[in-house]
Scaffold this active site. Structure first.
Site, short mmCIF file in Angstrom:
data_model
loop_
_atom_site.label_atom_id
_atom_site.label_comp_id
_atom_site.label_asym_id
_atom_site.label_seq_id
_atom_site.Cartn_x
_atom_site.Cartn_y
_atom_site.Cartn_z
N GLY A 14 0.83 -1.21 0.00
CA GLY A 14 0.00 0.00 0.00
C GLY A 14 0.86 1.25 0.00
N ARG A 75 0.84 -5.25 -5.59
CA ARG A 75 1.02 -6.47 -4.79
C ARG A 75 1.27 -7.57 -5.81
NH1 ARG A 75 -0.63 -4.34 0.17
NH2 ARG A 75 -2.47 -3.03 0.12
N ASP A 106 6.20 -4.94 6.00
CA ASP A 106 7.02 -6.13 6.24
C ASP A 106 6.77 -7.23 5.20
OD1 ASP A 106 4.51 -6.50 7.27
OD2 ASP A 106 5.15 -7.54 9.09
N THR A 128 4.35 2.56 5.37
CA THR A 128 2.96 2.11 5.43
C THR A 128 2.22 3.00 6.43
OG1 THR A 128 1.44 0.41 6.25
CG2 THR A 128 3.69 0.27 7.04
N ASP A 130 0.01 2.07 8.35
CA ASP A 130 -0.50 1.26 9.47
C ASP A 130 0.36 1.34 10.74
OD1 ASP A 130 -2.43 0.46 7.69
OD2 ASP A 130 -1.45 -1.42 7.19
N ASP A 132 2.61 -0.70 11.57
CA ASP A 132 2.53 -2.07 12.11
C ASP A 132 3.81 -2.86 11.87
OD1 ASP A 132 2.34 -2.28 9.38
OD2 ASP A 132 0.65 -3.69 9.38
N ARG A 174 -5.15 -2.41 9.28
CA ARG A 174 -5.17 -3.88 9.31
C ARG A 174 -5.41 -4.38 10.72
NH1 ARG A 174 -3.64 -6.01 4.39
NH2 ARG A 174 -2.42 -4.58 3.11
#
Ligand code: F6P
Length: 322
Positions: A14, A75, A106, A128, A130, A132, A174
């Site tokens: 993303g 992706r 990751d 990202t 996120d 995360d 996510r």
């Protein structure tokens, strides 16, 4: 200093605001050190298909303030196969490119790790919204996404107040609640619902009732997408509390827009550091932001479980939203 002449850079997964700043830093710092720098278009898919172009100073002019990624992103399932990985490595070797910088999450680093098995030197830059990725306090794009949520909620608050409604705002991330937690604190949300911690609908509804009783004219609940079906949650809250409740899913708007100054600077620092570590002869490393310092650490650290959510901030949010 290690003899390295040609480097490539790609963005994968993303997109995130601030990626362009990182690309610019990678390109300009490479040229500053008399290295040849190549842009790979459309992530690993473009790498496998040889969509690779040499970049110059002018290739990254006028991009630092733009959202998205000028290299595009994708992706790519083929990169999960040995055949795909081999094709990708060959595209680099055929051009004499020794190293690859991957800007992404990751999942994107897995591809980099696979390429390292073929002898490609790899560096990961965490990009990202996120936040995360293990091993770094912040990822590029997170701060901008949080600011976008804050901005959007201030618009929702107007209509929420006019109609004396409850709004449940779903944010991305996510399985990670960082965007929800940070933006929830910033906007003074009534409740912050994140996948990392349990919550009780009865308690949330009672809190809403208390608020309206003491004169509040609207309520905002921030929910991370990772908690599950938000419409079902809204139905239950409406049922328990009796308040007119609406759901807003902010979606991909959180991925767009100009990067915040924080993300621009983070992108520049991480991009610059990626070139430094390659010149030092390092490989299979990720660039991290730890306690306001930019460091490098083993790429495999990114695959460890992310440290737990900031419990202090979460508790504070609850204390402030009594
Ligand atoms: O990882 C970034 C992210 O925006 C997540 O927050 C979200 O769940 C996902 O990507 C959406 O993916 P896509 O753009 O493929 O719909």
């Amino acid at each position: 200093m290690v003899e390295i002449k040609k480097i490539a850079v790609l963005t994968s997964g993303g997109d995130a605001p601030g990626m362009n700043s990182a690309i610019r830093a990678v390109v300009r710092k490479s040229i500053f050190h008399s290295l040849q720098i190549y842009g790979v278009y459309r992530g690993y898919e473009g790498l496998i298909n040889g969509e690779i172009k040499e970049m110059e100073l002018g290739s990254v002019a006028d991009i630092v303030h733009r959202g998205g990624t000028i290299l595009r992103s994708a992706r790519c399932d083929e990169m999960f196969t040995k055949d795909g990985q081999k094709k990708a490595a060959m595209q680099l070797f055929n051009r004499g490119i020794e190293a690859l910088i991957v800007i992404g999450g990751d999942g994107s680093y897995r591809g980099a790790q696979d390429l390292a098995q073929f002898g490609v030197r790899v560096v990961g830059i965490p990009g990202t919204i996120d936040n995360d990725i293990s091993g770094t306090d912040y990822t590029i794009g997170f701060d901008t996404a949080v600011n976008t949520v804050v901005d959007s909620v201030s618009k929702l608050r107007d209509t929420a107040t006019s109609h004396e409604r409850v709004f449940i705002v779903e944010v991305m991330g996510r399985k990670c609640g960082d965007i929800a937690l940070r933006s929830g604190v910033a906007i003074g949300a009534e409740s912050i619902l994140i996948p990392e911690l349990p919550f009780d609908l009865q308690e949330i509804s009672e809190k809403l009732l208390r608020g309206f009783k003491r004169g509040k004219n609207h309520s905002i609940i921030i929910a991370a997408e990772g908690i599950g079906d938000i419409r079902d949650l809204a139905r239950k809250i409406e049922e328990y509390s009796g308040f007119d409740t609406r759901v807003t899913i902010l979606g991909h708007i959180q991925r767009g827009g100009a990067p915040s100054a924080f993300d621009s600077v983070l992108g520049a620092r991480m991009g610059g550091k990626a070139i430094e570590v390659l010149l030092e002869g390092k490989s299979e490393v990720m660039i991290s932001f730890i306690k306001n310092d930019i460091i490098d650490r083993p790429l495999k650290d990114a695959f460890k479980p992310k440290p737990p959510i900031d419990r202090k901030l979460y508790n504070l949010a609850n204390e402030l939203a009594i």
